[in-house]
Motif scaffolding. Structure first.
Motif, short mmCIF file in Angstrom:
data_model
loop_
_atom_site.label_atom_id
_atom_site.label_comp_id
_atom_site.label_asym_id
_atom_site.label_seq_id
_atom_site.Cartn_x
_atom_site.Cartn_y
_atom_site.Cartn_z
N TYR A 151 0.89 -1.16 0.00
CA TYR A 151 0.00 0.00 0.00
C TYR A 151 0.93 1.21 0.00
N ALA B 137 2.58 -4.88 2.83
CA ALA B 137 1.60 -5.63 3.64
C ALA B 137 1.79 -7.13 3.52
N ASN C 86 -5.12 -9.34 14.26
CA ASN C 86 -5.52 -8.13 13.54
C ASN C 86 -4.33 -7.50 12.81
N GLY C 87 -4.58 -7.13 11.56
CA GLY C 87 -3.62 -6.32 10.83
C GLY C 87 -2.40 -7.04 10.28
N VAL C 88 -2.40 -8.39 10.29
CA VAL C 88 -1.21 -9.10 9.81
C VAL C 88 -1.19 -9.26 8.29
N GLY C 89 -2.33 -8.97 7.63
CA GLY C 89 -2.34 -9.05 6.17
C GLY C 89 -3.27 -10.10 5.58
N LYS C 90 -4.17 -10.65 6.39
CA LYS C 90 -5.06 -11.72 5.92
C LYS C 90 -5.98 -11.23 4.80
N THR C 91 -6.62 -10.10 5.04
CA THR C 91 -7.54 -9.56 4.02
C THR C 91 -6.76 -9.13 2.78
N SER C 92 -5.57 -8.59 2.98
CA SER C 92 -4.75 -8.20 1.83
C SER C 92 -4.47 -9.41 0.94
N ARG D 50 -7.62 -10.21 -0.95
CA ARG D 50 -7.86 -9.20 -2.00
C ARG D 50 -6.96 -9.44 -3.20
N GLN E 33 -14.87 -9.70 4.26
CA GLN E 33 -14.98 -9.35 5.68
C GLN E 33 -16.03 -8.25 5.81
N GLU F 269 -13.09 -14.11 7.59
CA GLU F 269 -13.63 -14.02 8.95
C GLU F 269 -15.16 -14.12 9.00
N GLN G 19 -9.72 -15.63 12.79
CA GLN G 19 -8.97 -15.36 14.02
C GLN G 19 -9.48 -16.24 15.14
N1 LIG Z 1 -6.27 0.36 1.87
C1 LIG Z 1 -5.20 0.36 2.66
N2 LIG Z 1 -4.28 1.37 2.61
C2 LIG Z 1 -3.19 1.37 3.41
N3 LIG Z 1 -2.89 0.42 4.28
C3 LIG Z 1 -3.75 -0.61 4.40
C4 LIG Z 1 -4.94 -0.70 3.58
N4 LIG Z 1 -5.59 -1.84 3.92
C5 LIG Z 1 -4.85 -2.43 4.86
N5 LIG Z 1 -3.76 -1.70 5.16
C6 LIG Z 1 -2.71 -2.07 6.13
O1 LIG Z 1 -2.14 -3.31 5.73
C7 LIG Z 1 -1.90 -4.15 6.86
C8 LIG Z 1 -2.67 -5.46 6.70
O2 LIG Z 1 -4.07 -5.19 6.72
P1 LIG Z 1 -5.14 -6.32 6.46
O3 LIG Z 1 -6.47 -5.66 6.40
O4 LIG Z 1 -4.74 -7.16 5.31
O5 LIG Z 1 -5.02 -7.18 7.80
P2 LIG Z 1 -5.96 -8.31 8.41
O6 LIG Z 1 -5.07 -9.41 8.86
O7 LIG Z 1 -7.04 -8.63 7.47
O8 LIG Z 1 -6.57 -7.58 9.71
P3 LIG Z 1 -7.99 -7.82 10.45
O9 LIG Z 1 -7.84 -9.06 11.24
O10 LIG Z 1 -8.14 -6.62 11.34
O11 LIG Z 1 -9.07 -7.90 9.41
C9 LIG Z 1 -2.33 -3.35 8.08
O12 LIG Z 1 -1.19 -2.73 8.60
C10 LIG Z 1 -3.29 -2.31 7.51
O13 LIG Z 1 -3.28 -1.14 8.28
#
Ligand SMILES: Nc1ncnc2c1ncn2[C@@H]1O[C@H](COP(=O)(O)OP(=O)(O)OP(=O)(O)O)[C@@H](O)[C@H]1O
Ligand SMILES: [Mg+2]
Length: 233
Positions: free
Chosen positions: A13, A18, A38-44, A47, A85, A160, A193
């Motif tokens: 990003y 990520a 939270n925030g480890v990159g699962k949704t990324s 995507r 999610q 999730e 999670q």
């Molecule tokens: N659109 C975006 N722009 C900038 N940074 C982003 C964006 N989306 C996610 N991030 C960052 O990328 C990292 C991974 O986010 P991601 O959403 O993939 O995590 P996650 O494991 O799905 O978290 P959660 O369990 O909260 O859903 C985080 O540091 C988040 O802040």
């Protein structure tokens, strides 16, 4: 057979990285679970797989072909369905209309909601005329999964699905995922999670920390305590 094979994936990003060198696979007839806080990159990761974010390195192969340059719609046409999610159902459309949005990747002749959607989630049949926004969170989650099944996917990606959902509906969702797995005609990639839900369903798992996979294994390894500890705050 590996339906999905992600290798050495990186995703940014802007300047923030990520995902770093993530490799994960999903096979027909199996549930592969990606776990992480939270925030480890699962949704990324999801995507990237469904095509909602461009990747900066690595490869994504589906059914033997590299799909990393395909648009989300083209990936859906090939059989990749996404349950995002937060569910992202359309609040002002009825349940029926929400399900019908799943028709988009299908040929005209096959545009029919499969009976199994209502067998798995009977509440959807009884609420066909209600607005999506009037459903409870758990019912909306069932609707989001039903909408994904409308396209009869070969790969079902769920982000999730238990988040903020009451226990009785979590059981229904677990039963549905097990049924779909046992039918052996799709691969299922589940991000979670909630450790107990993952342990119940996962044939294989991968744990993420800060954009990387730090542990992988088959279901028996989930009985030990180390994965649970990785998820503890
Ligand atoms: N659109 C975006 N722009 C900038 N940074 C982003 C964006 N989306 C996610 N991030 C960052 O990328 C990292 C991974 O986010 P991601 O959403 O993939 O995590 P996650 O494991 O799905 O978290 P959660 O369990 O909260 O859903 C985080 O540091 C988040 O802040
Ligand atoms: Mg997420």
């Amino acid at each position: 057979m590996k339906m999905l094979s992600v290798e050495n994936l990186s995703l940014h990003y802007g300047a923030a990285q990520a995902l770093r060198g993530v490799s994960v696979e999903a096979a027909l007839g199996e549930v592969t679970c990606v776990l992480g806080r939270n925030g480890v990159g699962k949704t990324s990761l999801l995507r990237a797989i469904v095509g909602h974010r461009p990747i900066s390195g690595g490869s994504i192969r589906f059914d033997g072909q590299d799909i990393a340059d395909l648009k989300p719609f083209e990936r859906a046409t090939r059989g990749i369905a996404y349950v995002p999610q937060g569910r992202e159902i359309f609040p002002l459309l009825t349940v029926r209309e929400n399900l019908e949005t799943g028709f988009a990747p299908l040929n005209r002749g096959t545009r029919r909601v499969p009976d199994e959607v209502f067998e798995l989630f009977p509440v959807l049949r009884s609420m066909l005329g209600r607005r999506g926004g009037d459903l409870s969170g758990g019912q909306q989650q069932q609707l989001a999964i039903g909408r994904a099944l409308v396209m009869r996917p070969r790969l079902l990606v769920l982000d999730e699905p238990t988040e903020g959902i009451q226990p009785s509906i979590i059981k229904d969702i677990a039963r549905a995922i097990r049924y779909l797995r046992d039918r052996k005609d799709m691969a299922i990639l589940l991000v979670e999670q909630y450790f107990d839900f993952a342990r119940e369903l996962a044939d294989r798992f991968a744990v993420m920390e800060r954009g990387e996979i730090v542990q992988k294994g088959s279901r028996s390894a989930l009985d030990g305590n180390d994965v649970r500890q990785r998820l503890a705050i």
